[in-house]
Design an enzyme around this catalytic site. Sequence first.
Site, PDB file in Angstrom:
ATOM      1  CG  ASP A 159      -1.617   8.034   0.630  1.00 20.92           C
ATOM      2  OD1 ASP A 159      -0.561   8.046  -0.016  1.00 20.92           O
ATOM      3  OD2 ASP A 159      -2.584   8.774   0.359  1.00 20.92           O
ATOM      4  CG  ASP A 198      -2.141   2.344   6.469  1.00 19.74           C
ATOM      5  OD1 ASP A 198      -2.525   3.400   7.001  1.00 19.74           O
ATOM      6  OD2 ASP A 198      -2.253   2.129   5.247  1.00 19.74           O
ATOM      7  CG  ASP A 205      -1.768   1.184   1.377  1.00 20.42           C
ATOM      8  OD1 ASP A 205      -2.402   1.574   0.374  1.00 20.42           O
ATOM      9  OD2 ASP A 205      -1.811   1.758   2.477  1.00 20.42           O
TER      10      ASP A 205
END
Length: 271
Positions: free
Chosen positions: A15, A214, A13
């Site tokens: 951001d 996240d 991922d």
Amino acid sequence: MFSIQQPLLVFSDLDGTLLDSHSYDWQPAAPWLSRLHEANIPVILCSSKTSAEMLYLQKMLGLQGLPLIAENGAVIQLAEQWQDIDGFPRIISGISHGEICQVLNTLREKEHFKFTTFDDVDDATIAEWTGLSRSQAALTQLHEASVTLIWRDSDEHMAQFIARLNELGLQFMQGARFWHVLDASAGKDQAANWIIATYQQLSGRRPTTLGLGDGPNDAPLLEVMDYAVIVKGLNREGVHLHDEDPARVWRTQREGPEGWREGLDHFFSAR
């Protein structure tokens, strides 16, 4: 856990994981990106961002030419050397961005749900929301198979909204900061499995896979990985997997790219 010499794919991922959620800094991860590049281990970016936005970031990170997963799996950007694959340069799953916009506009007008999409505002507004430059913010609006929005209604209405989307063959997915609407058939997991199968077909051997994320929308990706790093994030929901065997899953103490580095340190040293 594994060595830098073995066949490996890293799915990441952006951001809040490889990039800092506020500054978009990635320097803490730079040494590992260099090591993986030198070992010819692909780092495959996987995000809710548009392919245009991700191609820009991919070049910035020194990962150009590799495949990537955009719009939460609704778009797969193929590797440069995969020109013989049908659909090159991109494979799009499900209905288009324009068709999703039509559905959302109808739901908003007839059922009075309250939300603001990236299509409702200009790049200056998105720049304010995200901290991006206006030129980068403009890239976030180039959706091909999803819509990004801010929910401005109650939790009760959200449940009704999700039910209506599901009836219409769409899904509502929570990211680190925004919500995303895409075809129910699309997903980071399906896209990752397709890329893994393609690498296996080309090499004759299934690579080991490591995923890092996240947010809640990273869970489908991490579920299909051999090993997973859950980077400590800002989202209150967090990430929860069906199989959180400590031998397979590592939760970091650090956030963003420092957590990304921590996850790589863990799996390459735990042998």
